[in-house]
Design an enzyme around this catalytic site. Structure first.
Site: not given
Ligand SMILES: [Zn+2]
Length: 258
Positions: A10, A24, A79, A141
Site C-alpha cells: 500500500h 497498514e 502486509h 501478513e
C-alpha cells in the site's frame, strides 16, 4: 550480491487496512525499512531496492515491473492482515514449486520464532505481486490490524523490530547472507572503537542500539563470541574516538573505547 526487492504494501492514497488508530501502509513501511536497515548494517553480500521509501502511491504493476527490470533474486511483500483473527500467515503463488516453497518455509518459520505470532499457516494465492514477478516471491501478513491485541503489538517499535528480524533471519538462511566483518582497518592501522554496551542477548543489544539511534548516533551491532557489542563509531585517531565517547556520555550512555 543477492538482490532483494522489498515491497511495503500500500502507500499514499491507498492506506490499506485501517483500524485501532493505525494504518497498514505506515506499519508495512516501518517493517520494510527495518528489514532494509538490518540487512544493510549487518550483512555484506546483499543489495536492496524498495518499491517505495515514503508515503507514496505506487501501483502493483509499477512494483513488479521495478523488481523484474532490476533482476531481483527475491521479492518480499509485507502486509498487515484484517478481517478478524490473530497471528501470522504467508503466501506464495498458487501451484508454485521449489525453490519458492522452500524459501517460504524458511522465512515463515523464522518470523514465527522471532515474533511468537500464532501460526496461521503457509498459504498460496493468486496475488498480482506473486503472479507477475519473474523471481521467487512471498507475501507476509503480519498480524491483524483490526484485532486489538495484534494492533497493540504493531504500535510497539521493538515488536516491529522482531518482525523485521524474523524476515531477515529467514533471508539469511535462504540466501546464505554473510555477516559483515568489521575489524581493525584493512590497511593495518588500529581502530579505536566507541562501544556503549555488550550483551549476551541480541534483543538487549538491539534495544540499546535503537536508543542510540534515536539520539542521533550511527550504531552497529557486532557479534563477537557470545556477545553482541553495540558500537557507535570507529576511528583511526584516538582523539576522534574520545570526542564521540564524550558526546555519547553526555547523552547518558556508558562508553568504552576499545
Ligand atoms: Zn495489504
Amino acid at each position: 550480491m543477492v538482490k532483494i526487492f522489498i515491497d511495503p504494501g500500500h502507500g499514499g492514497s491507498d492506506a490499506g487496512a485501517v483500524s485501532n488508530g493505525i494504518q497498514e501502509k505506515n506499519i508495512t513501511l516501518q517493517i520494510a525499512k527495518k528489514v532494509q536497515d538490518i540487512l544493510q548494517n549487518e550483512y555484506s553480500n546483499v543489495s536492496i531496492r524498495m518499491s517505495r521509501t515514503g508515503d507514496s502511491t505506487v501501483s502493483l504493476s509499477e512494483r513488479t515491473n521495478a523488481a523484474n527490470s532490476w533482476g531481483a533474486d527475491y521479492y518480499l511483500s509485507i502486509h498487515i492482515n484484517a478481517g478478524g483473527g490473530t497471528g501470522f500467515e504467508s503466501y506464495v503463488y498458487t501451484g508454485v514449486g521449489t525453490p519458492t516453497t522452500t524459501y517460504q518455509t524458511q522465512i515463515h518459520s523464522a518470523v514465527i520464532s522471532s515474533t511468537n505470532f500464532q501460526d496461521r499457516g503457509k498459504k498460496q494465492a493468486n496475488f498480482h505481486v506473486l503472479r507477475e514477478t519473474t523471481m521467487p516471491a512471498i507475501l507476509t501478513e503480519n498480524g491483524f490490524i483490526d484485532t486489538k491485541a495484534d494492533a497493540d503489538k504493531l504500535k510497539d517499535s521493538s515488536f516491529i523490530t522482531s518482525i523485521a528480524r524474523g524476515h531477515v533471519n529467514g533471508l539469511v538462511r535462504v540466501f546464505q547472507l554473510e555477516k559483515k566483518v568489521i575489524d581493525s582497518g584493512n590497511d593495518g592501522t588500529a581502530l579505536y572503537k566507541v562501544q556503549i554496551g555488550a550483551f549476551k542477548n541480541r534483543d538487549n543489544a538491539n534495544s540499546l542500539a535503537a536508543q542510540a539511534k534515536s539520539k542521533g548516533f550511527d550504531t552497529i551491532i557486532i557479534q563477537s563470541g557470545n556477545l553482541y557489542k553495540v558500537q557507535i563509531g570507529a576511528f583511526s585517531k584516538r582523539s576522534n574516538a574520545d570526542s564521540l565517547a564524550s558526546r555519547a556520555k553526555s547523552s547518558g550512555f556508558d562508553t568504552i573505547i576499545i
